[in-house]
Design a protein around this motif. Structure first.
Motif, short mmCIF file in Angstrom:
data_model
loop_
_atom_site.label_atom_id
_atom_site.label_comp_id
_atom_site.label_asym_id
_atom_site.label_seq_id
_atom_site.Cartn_x
_atom_site.Cartn_y
_atom_site.Cartn_z
N GLN A 409 -15.07 5.37 -10.16
CA GLN A 409 -16.39 4.72 -10.27
C GLN A 409 -17.04 5.01 -9.27
OE1 GLN A 409 -15.15 0.60 -10.75
NE2 GLN A 409 -12.70 0.96 -11.15
N VAL A 410 -17.40 4.79 -7.94
CA VAL A 410 -18.78 4.85 -6.84
C VAL A 410 -19.21 6.15 -7.44
CG1 VAL A 410 -18.53 5.31 -5.08
CG2 VAL A 410 -17.38 3.46 -5.30
N THR A 411 -18.79 7.38 -6.94
CA THR A 411 -18.84 8.69 -7.55
C THR A 411 -19.68 9.12 -8.93
OG1 THR A 411 -17.05 9.81 -7.98
CG2 THR A 411 -17.41 9.69 -5.33
N ALA A 412 -19.07 8.28 -9.70
CA ALA A 412 -20.27 8.01 -11.33
C ALA A 412 -21.10 7.97 -11.61
CB ALA A 412 -18.54 7.64 -12.05
N GLN A 413 -20.74 7.00 -10.36
CA GLN A 413 -22.43 5.99 -10.35
C GLN A 413 -23.76 7.00 -9.13
OE1 GLN A 413 -22.26 1.82 -9.88
NE2 GLN A 413 -20.15 1.92 -10.25
N CYS A 414 -23.23 8.21 -8.88
CA CYS A 414 -23.30 9.05 -8.67
C CYS A 414 -23.47 8.05 -6.31
CB CYS A 414 -24.73 9.20 -9.02
SG CYS A 414 -24.68 10.49 -10.20
N ASN A 415 -23.67 7.25 -6.59
CA ASN A 415 -23.59 7.02 -4.34
C ASN A 415 -22.01 7.19 -4.30
OD1 ASN A 415 -23.80 4.71 -6.42
ND2 ASN A 415 -23.90 3.60 -4.55
N ASP A 416 -22.28 7.92 -2.90
CA ASP A 416 -21.47 8.10 -1.96
C ASP A 416 -20.33 7.45 -1.54
OD1 ASP A 416 -22.78 10.12 -1.75
OD2 ASP A 416 -24.12 9.54 0.03
N VAL A 417 -18.83 7.93 -1.00
CA VAL A 417 -17.74 7.44 -0.91
C VAL A 417 -17.02 7.57 0.08
CG1 VAL A 417 -16.20 8.56 -2.08
CG2 VAL A 417 -15.84 6.43 -1.57
N ILE A 418 -16.50 7.53 1.56
CA ILE A 418 -16.07 8.03 2.22
C ILE A 418 -14.37 7.05 2.05
CG2 ILE A 418 -15.64 8.13 5.01
CD1 ILE A 418 -18.14 7.14 5.73
N PHE A 419 -13.60 8.64 2.46
CA PHE A 419 -11.91 7.61 2.45
C PHE A 419 -11.25 7.36 3.47
CE2 PHE A 419 -12.63 9.96 -1.75
CZ PHE A 419 -11.60 9.86 -2.49
N CYS A 420 -10.66 6.31 3.55
CA CYS A 420 -10.14 5.81 4.89
C CYS A 420 -9.36 5.09 3.93
CB CYS A 420 -10.76 4.77 5.66
SG CYS A 420 -12.59 3.83 4.59
N PRO A 421 -7.89 5.01 3.10
CA PRO A 421 -7.39 4.55 2.25
C PRO A 421 -6.52 4.67 2.87
CG PRO A 421 -6.58 6.79 1.89
CD PRO A 421 -8.28 7.06 2.89
N GLY A 422 -5.73 2.84 3.16
CA GLY A 422 -4.95 2.33 4.18
C GLY A 422 -3.24 3.22 4.50
N SER A 423 -3.19 3.44 3.58
CA SER A 423 -2.30 4.90 3.80
C SER A 423 -2.78 5.90 3.19
CB SER A 423 -0.63 4.10 2.97
OG SER A 423 0.29 5.13 3.16
N PRO A 424 -2.67 6.82 4.27
CA PRO A 424 -2.20 7.08 5.08
C PRO A 424 -3.54 7.38 6.36
CG PRO A 424 -2.30 9.22 4.54
CD PRO A 424 -3.42 8.42 3.23
N MET A 425 -4.96 6.34 5.90
CA MET A 425 -5.62 6.67 7.31
C MET A 425 -5.59 5.88 8.08
SD MET A 425 -6.84 8.94 6.13
CE MET A 425 -7.59 10.35 4.99
N TYR A 426 -5.29 4.34 7.93
CA TYR A 426 -5.10 2.93 9.11
C TYR A 426 -4.20 3.30 9.82
CZ TYR A 426 -7.77 0.10 6.16
OH TYR A 426 -8.54 -1.17 5.41
N LEU A 427 -4.60 3.60 10.97
CA LEU A 427 -3.45 4.32 11.94
C LEU A 427 -3.14 3.40 12.93
CD1 LEU A 427 -5.88 7.55 13.24
CD2 LEU A 427 -3.76 7.32 11.08
N SER A 428 -3.84 2.16 12.52
CA SER A 428 -2.89 0.87 13.61
C SER A 428 -1.86 0.65 12.72
CB SER A 428 -3.96 -0.25 13.25
OG SER A 428 -4.33 -0.37 12.00
N GLN A 429 -1.31 1.19 11.94
CA GLN A 429 0.14 0.71 11.40
C GLN A 429 1.14 2.23 11.65
OE1 GLN A 429 -0.39 2.43 7.06
NE2 GLN A 429 -1.46 -0.03 6.92
N ALA A 430 2.37 2.07 12.14
CA ALA A 430 2.83 2.65 12.68
C ALA A 430 3.39 4.30 12.12
CB ALA A 430 4.66 2.01 12.96
#
Length: 750
Positions: A409-430
């Protein structure tokens, strides 16, 4: 062609691994013979004033890593020569180490700092010698945004601790430090117009997160989970936790990071997660009664002009402290029930022809963005800012894995996006056994369904650290490393040059380097044993460790292993049920995580009587509208319907409040011990013939539990239960007696 390139890269890497072992992997490496020896008085030449800070940084690194005092000289004549050069890829560099000197040619300052990072790794891995192997490296990053996020609101980290994190970021070519400075639990940045934000908002009586950390410290025998006394003070008989940064300290950290090629992005979270301010200044909320709702705290009142002015005043001071283009407005997890009842909010909705409270949030975010843009900055926000409408200039940090179409949705509107999904990018998780690979290979997932134009708006990736249960720098680094190495290579290295097995083979050298730097990283999970290990006559406890410098010790009496416990020197035979607790120890004696490995002597479970001719492939999945947190309670919830399932997965169309009971038969071809790997987010269990085999029954981030069961050939009843309220993830892998993964179509029947 891609396979050929990968093969050549792997062969090259294996050939140079003894001397050159870099993370992230560079585009091109050519290894020579010999080395450049560093001597006291080694000169570092910088060709322009713009490169002088980089030369000064390299001077610091040579002293820190090799005890060499280098001298700086302006110009192009020196032992180590820093120069910018046209024709090099954006943010790229060319590093050429010869026996008589070192040349760093880079596209810009950022490229120069990346070359220095490479130089530092080569130096740190050269067996303690003040020398660097001769090598030529040509390199450039894949993504411009290579992010490292730290939450200092829930638990606070000092200036020196933040600087240590920044140094490690630079070593692995990470270039964006997302600094989460405010939240409900603490306001960490001085705002001169509103001094109560730090005088009171930066301090709290111990909360449930602090007490949870102390409980975990006792449970896990881990002092790195204790609350540091340096972040406490006593006031009126109460122990308060907190801390904040003065504006001078902020400027100091910003300058420190800038010299190392790192931009800092401040986050001031609003309109939710703002309680540390709302508690200390009247009139910021809709009503005088404030606090926690079921999940989130009282938000700001977007209906009041006073609130808008208050936020703009804060941003005005923030802008002067951070000289970069982005600021982060948060915008996530906003409780809106007070807005529904607030006359000011309802008037704002009516006056601006808004449809609902979601659009009111969007209106507020747009007001902040207009002010941010007016002051020459760009706004970032969590993906909730999509709701109610996204402006044309906002950049989105996507974290909600249960909203998978948000990046498209974001990129279709020509907005920039950064990927930091809860899984696997939340490194506070075990960290799980699969975590490193999941991060490393995430690029296989992140661009799915996007056209070429959309892909141009994916500007990078980021690892996030939320510190509710992470009170010390040691724990931060334990959570980040070594997973951040996988993120670094994901962010930097082109996909055609990536191969996980080759990356994993480079880790022992990296571990040795991290040991040298006293980074308390998490030793990867031990291989060879599971939580439950079954045997019928005799079992063998045999483990291996990815870190060759670590030692493994164990106990069998239920006590925590310590430095005096039994040293693991090789396979241990058992002929009776034995409960092992294993623990790794770093070369400096620091204790790592404990792992329980129960070796259970079992008889073979008898198969059930069933007419195989009347069975069909697959399983039945019963969906219940379940909002609880115990598998045993799922069947008491309202029943939504039955679904046919070919595997143990969440059936298509099942979402929201999920309670699943998946039943059928498991067919095993021969007598023996079978292995079951159950992963879920949140809780799950696996029962076979009514016996609990895998117990994963708890609210949690994605977690894999692996257990074994001895089974006789034939059909066995299987029951998997699973719960989640955000449509998380579920999967079960079954391995035969030889350790081969079995296919669902061959084993599941109903």
């Amino acid at each position: 062609m891609k396979k050929i390139i990968l093969l050549l890269f792997s062969i090259l890497s294996l050939g140079i691994q003894a001397q050159v072992n870099l993370v992230p992997a560079p585009q091109k490496v050519t290894v020579g013979t010999g080395e450049f020896n560093l001597a006291q008085g080694t000169t570092i030449a910088y060709s322009s004033a713009a490169l002088k800070p980089a030369a000064e940084y390299l001077q610091v690194c040579l002293q820190r890593y090799a005890k060499v005092n280098a001298t700086l000289v302006a110009g192009k004549q020196g032992d180590i020569r820093l120069t910018t050069k046209k024709g090099i890829a954006k943010d790229g560099y060319q590093l050429n180490v010869k026996a008589n000197g070192i040349d760093i040619n880079a596209a810009n300052y950022s490229g120069t700092l990346s070359a220095i990072a490479t130089l530092n790794q080569l130096l740190l891995q050269n067996d303690g010698k003040a020398a660097i192997p001769t090598v030529a490296v040509t390199d450039a990053p894949r993504f411009n945004w290579r992010g490292f996020h730290l939450d200092v609101s829930r638990h606070f980290f000092t200036v020196d601790e933040v600087k240590e994190i920044i140094d490690l970021m630079a070593l692995y070519k990470l270039n964006r430090f997302h600094w989460h400075l405010t939240d409900d639990q603490g306001w960490r940045i001085e705002i001169k117009k509103y001094p109560l934000l730090t005088e009171k908002g930066a301090w709290r009586i111990y909360n449930n997160q602090d007490t949870a950390c102390m409980q975990l410290a006792a449970r896990d025998d881990n002092p790195n989970l204790l609350i540091p006394k340096k972040n406490t003070r006593v006031e009126n008989g109460d122990t308060l936790y907190g801390g904040y940064y003065t504006q001078d300290q902020i400027r100091d950290v910003v300058a420190y990071a800038k010299q190392r090629g790192i931009e800092i992005v401040p986050e001031i979270d609003m309109p939710g997660h703002f309680l540390s301010a709302i508690e200390n200044y009247e009139g910021l909320s809709c009503f005088p009664t404030i606090g926690w709702g079921q999940y989130f705290t009282t938000p700001l009142c977007p209906g009041k002009q006073k609130v808008l002015d208050f936020c703009k005043d804060i941003w005005s001071e923030i802008f002067k402290l951070f000289p970069y283009e982005y600021v982060h407005v948060g915008g996530d997890e906003v409780r809106k029930d007070t807005w529904k009842e607030c006359p000011d909010c309802q008037k704002r909705i009516k006056d601006n022809h808004l449809k609902n409270e979601e659009e009111l949030q969007s209106w507020f975010i747009h007001q902040m963005e207009a002010f941010i843009n007016k002051n020459g900055k760009k706004m970032m926000g969590w993906d909730e800012i999509l709701e109610g409408g996204l402006s044309k200039t906002a950049t989105v940090t996507w974290w909600r894995t249960w909203v998978p179409d948000a990046p498209s949705q974001v990129t279709a509107q020509c907005n920039d996006v950064i990927f930091c999904p809860g899984s696997p990018m939340y490194l506070s998780q075990a960290e799980e056994k699969t975590s490193m690979r999941s991060i490393y290979e995430y690029d296989k997932e992140m661009l799915k369904g996007m056209n070429a134009k959309q892909k141009q708006h994916v500007i990078g990736v980021q690892g996030n650290m939320w510190c509710e249960y992470i009170p010390t720098l040691e724990r931060v680094l334990f959570q980040y490393f070594p997973r951040i190495l996988a993120l670094s290579e994901l962010a930097w290295t082109k996909p055609e040059l990536k191969d996980y097995d080759e990356f994993y083979s480079r880790l022992p050298k990296q571990f040795a380097m991290l040991h040298k730097l006293n980074v308390p990283f998490r030793t990867p999970s031990l291989d060879g044993v599971y939580h439950v290990n079954a045997f019928t006559t005799e079992g063998t406890m045999a483990v291996s460790c990815a870190d060759p410098l670590a030692t493994v010790r164990y106990t069998t009496d239920g006590s925590f292993p310590n430095k005096n416990s039994q040293l693991y020197n090789g396979p241990v035979k058992v002929d009776e049920t034995t409960h092992f607790i294993l623990r790794t120890f770093a070369p400096n004696g620091q204790a790592g995580e404990m792992m329980k490995a129960d070796f259970l002597k079992q008889g073979l479970l008898e198969p059930v009587k069933a007419d195989a001719s009347k069975l069909t492939q697959g399983l039945n999945a019963a969906w219940y509208n379940y909002r609880g947190e115990k598998c045993r309670e799922i069947h008491k919830a309202p029943f939504n319907g039955n679904y046919a399932a070919n595997d143990v997965v969440i059936p298509e169309g099942v979402k929201g409040n999920i309670g699943l009971i998946i039943t059928g038969y498991l067919r095993v071809p021969e007598d023996g011990v079978y292995t079951f790997s159950l992963m879920s987010d949140d809780g799950s269990w696996l029962k076979i013939d009514g016996n609990m085999v895998v117990d994963n029954d708890r609210p949690q981030s994605p977690h894999e539990e692996v257990s074994q069961q001895a089974l006789k050939a034939g059909l066995h009843k299987i029951e998997v239960r699973y719960f989640d309220s955000n449509g998380g993830m579920l999967r079960l892998w079954v391995f035969d007696t030889k350790g081969q993964k079995m296919q669902p179509a061959d084993i599941y029947f109903k």
